[in-house]
Write an enzyme that holds these catalytic residues in place. Structure first.
Site, PDB file in Angstrom:
ATOM      1  N   ARG A 161      24.514  11.447  32.489  1.00 31.20           N
ATOM      2  CA  ARG A 161      25.624  10.561  32.067  1.00 31.20           C
ATOM      3  C   ARG A 161      25.131   9.773  30.851  1.00 31.20           C
ATOM      4  O   ARG A 161      24.241   8.940  30.986  1.00 31.20           O
ATOM      5  CB  ARG A 161      26.061   9.615  33.186  1.00 31.20           C
ATOM      6  CG  ARG A 161      26.782  10.310  34.319  1.00 31.20           C
ATOM      7  CD  ARG A 161      27.536   9.333  35.202  1.00 31.20           C
ATOM      8  NE  ARG A 161      28.866   9.027  34.702  1.00 31.20           N
ATOM      9  CZ  ARG A 161      29.639   8.079  35.219  1.00 31.20           C
ATOM     10  NH1 ARG A 161      29.200   7.337  36.216  1.00 31.20           N
ATOM     11  NH2 ARG A 161      30.850   7.853  34.746  1.00 31.20           N
TER      12      ARG A 161
ATOM     13  N   GLN B 163      37.841   3.826  41.535  1.00 31.58           N
ATOM     14  CA  GLN B 163      36.732   2.975  41.976  1.00 31.58           C
ATOM     15  C   GLN B 163      37.253   1.606  42.437  1.00 31.58           C
ATOM     16  O   GLN B 163      36.641   0.963  43.288  1.00 31.58           O
ATOM     17  CB  GLN B 163      35.714   2.781  40.838  1.00 31.58           C
ATOM     18  CG  GLN B 163      34.924   4.025  40.482  1.00 31.58           C
ATOM     19  CD  GLN B 163      35.583   4.820  39.376  1.00 31.58           C
ATOM     20  OE1 GLN B 163      36.797   4.813  39.222  1.00 31.58           O
ATOM     21  NE2 GLN B 163      34.793   5.527  38.591  1.00 31.58           N
TER      22      GLN B 163
ATOM     23  N   ASN C  39      32.866  -0.245  28.959  1.00 33.35           N
ATOM     24  CA  ASN C  39      33.078  -0.313  30.405  1.00 33.35           C
ATOM     25  C   ASN C  39      34.156   0.703  30.762  1.00 33.35           C
ATOM     26  O   ASN C  39      34.687   1.406  29.893  1.00 33.35           O
ATOM     27  CB  ASN C  39      33.471  -1.748  30.821  1.00 33.35           C
ATOM     28  CG  ASN C  39      33.408  -1.932  32.325  1.00 33.35           C
ATOM     29  OD1 ASN C  39      32.405  -1.585  32.957  1.00 33.35           O
ATOM     30  ND2 ASN C  39      34.457  -2.457  32.924  1.00 33.35           N
ATOM     31  N   LYS C  40      34.476   0.783  32.033  1.00 30.27           N
ATOM     32  CA  LYS C  40      35.420   1.783  32.534  1.00 30.27           C
ATOM     33  C   LYS C  40      36.709   1.818  31.714  1.00 30.27           C
ATOM     34  O   LYS C  40      37.243   0.772  31.347  1.00 30.27           O
ATOM     35  CB  LYS C  40      35.712   1.462  34.003  1.00 30.27           C
ATOM     36  CG  LYS C  40      36.711   2.354  34.699  1.00 30.27           C
ATOM     37  CD  LYS C  40      36.372   3.819  34.616  1.00 30.27           C
ATOM     38  CE  LYS C  40      34.980   4.155  35.128  1.00 30.27           C
ATOM     39  NZ  LYS C  40      34.524   5.503  34.724  1.00 30.27           N
TER      40      LYS C  40
ATOM     41  N   ASP D  51      28.826  -1.067  31.058  1.00 34.42           N
ATOM     42  CA  ASP D  51      27.910   0.086  31.074  1.00 34.42           C
ATOM     43  C   ASP D  51      26.939   0.054  29.908  1.00 34.42           C
ATOM     44  O   ASP D  51      25.869   0.648  29.951  1.00 34.42           O
ATOM     45  CB  ASP D  51      28.704   1.383  31.064  1.00 34.42           C
ATOM     46  CG  ASP D  51      29.431   1.550  32.383  1.00 34.42           C
ATOM     47  OD1 ASP D  51      30.570   1.075  32.497  1.00 34.42           O
ATOM     48  OD2 ASP D  51      28.813   2.091  33.323  1.00 34.42           O
TER      49      ASP D  51
ATOM     50  N   GLY E 152      27.843   3.345  38.556  1.00 34.21           N
ATOM     51  CA  GLY E 152      27.718   1.933  38.192  1.00 34.21           C
ATOM     52  C   GLY E 152      26.389   1.759  37.471  1.00 34.21           C
ATOM     53  O   GLY E 152      25.354   2.293  37.907  1.00 34.21           O
TER      54      GLY E 152
HETATM   55  O1  MRU Z   1      32.166   5.803  36.033  1.00 40.42           O
HETATM   56  P1  MRU Z   1      31.548   4.673  36.811  1.00 40.42           P
HETATM   57  O2  MRU Z   1      32.188   4.445  38.134  1.00 40.42           O
HETATM   58  O3  MRU Z   1      30.043   4.792  36.882  1.00 40.42           O
HETATM   59  O4  MRU Z   1      31.861   3.394  35.911  1.00 40.42           O
HETATM   60  C1  MRU Z   1      31.318   2.171  36.299  1.00 40.42           C
HETATM   61  C2  MRU Z   1      31.823   1.033  35.506  1.00 40.42           C
HETATM   62  O5  MRU Z   1      32.496   1.191  34.512  1.00 40.42           O
HETATM   63  C3  MRU Z   1      31.368  -0.317  35.943  1.00 40.42           C
HETATM   64  O6  MRU Z   1      32.333  -1.276  35.620  1.00 40.42           O
HETATM   65  C4  MRU Z   1      30.071  -0.663  35.214  1.00 40.42           C
HETATM   66  O7  MRU Z   1      29.090   0.306  35.433  1.00 40.42           O
HETATM   67  C5  MRU Z   1      29.547  -1.984  35.612  1.00 40.42           C
HETATM   68  S1  MRU Z   1      28.616  -1.874  37.101  1.00 40.42           S
HETATM   69  C6  MRU Z   1      28.001  -3.350  37.549  1.00 40.42           C
END
Ligand code: MRU
Length: 348
Positions: free
Chosen positions: A101, A206, A256-257, A247, A59
C-alpha cells in the site's frame, strides 16, 4: 468489547491490541467486523501482503506496526545462518511489504525502522532479536503516542459537542486507543459528553463497520450517516467540529480516506473547525501533494456489495482510496507534541 473465544486461545489480546506477537504474528481480521472479532496468525510475508492489500489490517499507525512486525517475521522465517544472506532476505521482504500500500507513509516508516535495527547487528540470531524488539517498541510506543494525542486534542472538545468523523481512525486503525477517536475517547474520559456522527465511508464502510462498532462498544453515543449527509447536517447546525486521522501529511496537504476533502471544504464554508489527529510518524516533510501516489483500488469494490451487483457490467470506474486536503482547510494538526495550526508544523 465483544466477549468471544478463538479455539483455546482467549481473545484478551484483541481487547488491548489490534496486532501483536505471541509465538508469531497475530492481528484482528478487520474485514470480518462488526460480525466477528477473530484474530488470525500471519505465517508468511505473502500472507501479510495479502492481509494489508485486502485491509484485514489497515489504518496508518496499525500499518506501521504491521510493517515492522513483517520484518521481524521475515527474520523469524529465514533459514539464513550468516548476516549477509539474512539481510538480503529481509530487504526482499521489506520491498514486498512497502509496495503493498503506497499512500500511508507509516507502512514504509515501520518497515524501515525494523530494518535499520536489524542491520546494526552481527549474527543472524541478533538480527531476529533486534527486529522483533524494534517492532514491539513501535507497537508499545503507538499506544503511548495516541494517549498523548488524545490528551492534547481533548482540550479542543467541549462538553456537549457533536463531532463528525470519517473512515476509522480508532483503536483498530492503530495498535490501540486511536488518533481521531483517541481524542474523542480522551475527552469522554475527562467526563465530557460527546456525540459522534460517523460517516459510513464508501466503498469499504470503515465508518459503519469499524468506527460505529468501536464507539458503540465504548458506550460513546454515535449516529451513523451516509458520506453525502455531512453538508446538510452542517447547514442545520448539528456539527460543532470535524476530526479525522491521516495517512500522510506532506508540506501542503493531508492525505486521508477518500471523502475527507469534501468534509473539509464543507466545514470551511460553514465555519466549523476541521482537525486532523496524527502521530509525527505520519508527517512527510520531503514531499508535497503532487509527489504522492494515491492508491487506486479494484473497481469491484464499488460495483458489488458482497455478491450483489450495484452497477452495470463493464462500467468505467474510478476508485482512489485517498484524497488530499490542502492544509489551509485544517484548523489544527493534533499530534503527541501539541496542536499546530497550519502553516505551523510540528518541529522535526
Ligand atoms: O484504507 P484504510 O482503511 O487503511 O484508510 C484508513 C484511513 O484513511 C484512516 O483515516 C487513516 O489511516 C488514519 S488512521 C489513524
Amino acid at each position: 468489547m465483544m466477549n468471544a473465544s478463538f479455539g483455546d486461545r482467549p481473545l484478551s489480546m484483541c481487547e488491548s491490541r489490534t496486532i501483536w506477537w505471541d509465538d508469531g504474528l497475530w492481528l484482528i481480521d478487520q474485514t470480518l467486523l462488526p460480525g466477528e472479532l477473530i484474530p488470525i496468525q500471519i505465517k508468511s510475508i505473502k500472507q501479510l501482503v495479502e492481509a494489508i492489500k485486502s485491509l484485514r489490517v489497515r489504518g496508518a499507525p496499525a500499518l506501521g506496526a504491521a510493517g515492522a512486525y513483517g520484518v521481524a517475521l521475515a527474520a523469524e522465517l529465514s533459514g539464513a545462518t550468516n548476516y549477509l544472506d539474512m539481510i538480503s532476505e529481509l530487504e526482499v521482504a521489506a520491498d514486498m511489504i512497502r509496495g503493498s500500500r503506497p499512500t500511508a507513509i507509516n507502512l514504509s516508516w515501520g518497515v524501515d525502522r525494523a530494518l535499520r535495527a536489524a542491520t546494526g547487528q552481527e549474527s543472524s540470531e541478533e538480527i531476529r532479536e533486534a527486529a522483533l524488539l524494534e517492532a514491539e517498541e513501535i507497537a508499545g510506543e503507538d499506544i503511548r503516542i495516541n494517549k498523548a494525542i488524545g490528551k492534547n486534542g481533548a482540550k479542543l472538545l467541549e462538553d456537549g459537542d457533536n463531532v463528525l468523523t470519517h473512515c476509522n481512525a480508532g483503536r483498530l486503525a492503530c495498535v490501540g486507543w486511536g488518533t481521531a477517536l483517541g481524542v474523542i475517547r480522551s475527552a469522554v474520559a475527562q467526563g465530557k459528553s460527546i456525540h459522534v456522527y460517523s460517516c459510513e465511508t464508501r466503498p469499504l464502510f470503515q465508518g459503519s463497520r469499524l468506527t460505529a462498532w468501536e464507539l458503540a462498544n465504548d458506550d460513546i453515543p454515535v449516529t451513523l450517516i451516509c458520506d453525502s449527509m455531512s453538508g446538510s447536517l452542517m447547514r442545520k447546525g448539528k456539527i460543532d467540529k470535524v476530526i479525522v486521522g491521516a495517512d500522510r501529511i506532506t508540506r501542503d496537504a493531508v492525505f486521508n480516506k477518500i471523502g475527507t476533502y469534501s468534509h473539509a471544504v464543507l466545514a470551511k464554508y460553514h465555519k466549523i473547525p476541521f482537525y486532523v489527529a496524527a502521530p509525527l510518524s505520519t508527517f512527510d516533510r520531503m514531499h508535497v501533494e503532487e509527489d504522492i501516489a494515491v492508491e487506486e483500488r479494484d473497481p469491484q469494490e464499488i460495483c458489488f456489495l458482497g455478491k450483489a451487483r450495484l452497477a452495470p457490467e463493464g462500467i468505467d470506474v474510478y476508485n482512489p482510496a485517498f484524497d488530499a486536503t490542502p492544509l489551509e482547510l485544517v484548523a489544527g494538526l493534533i499530534t503527541e507534541k501539541g496542536i499546530f495550526r497550519p502553516p505551523l508544523m510540528p518541529p522535526l
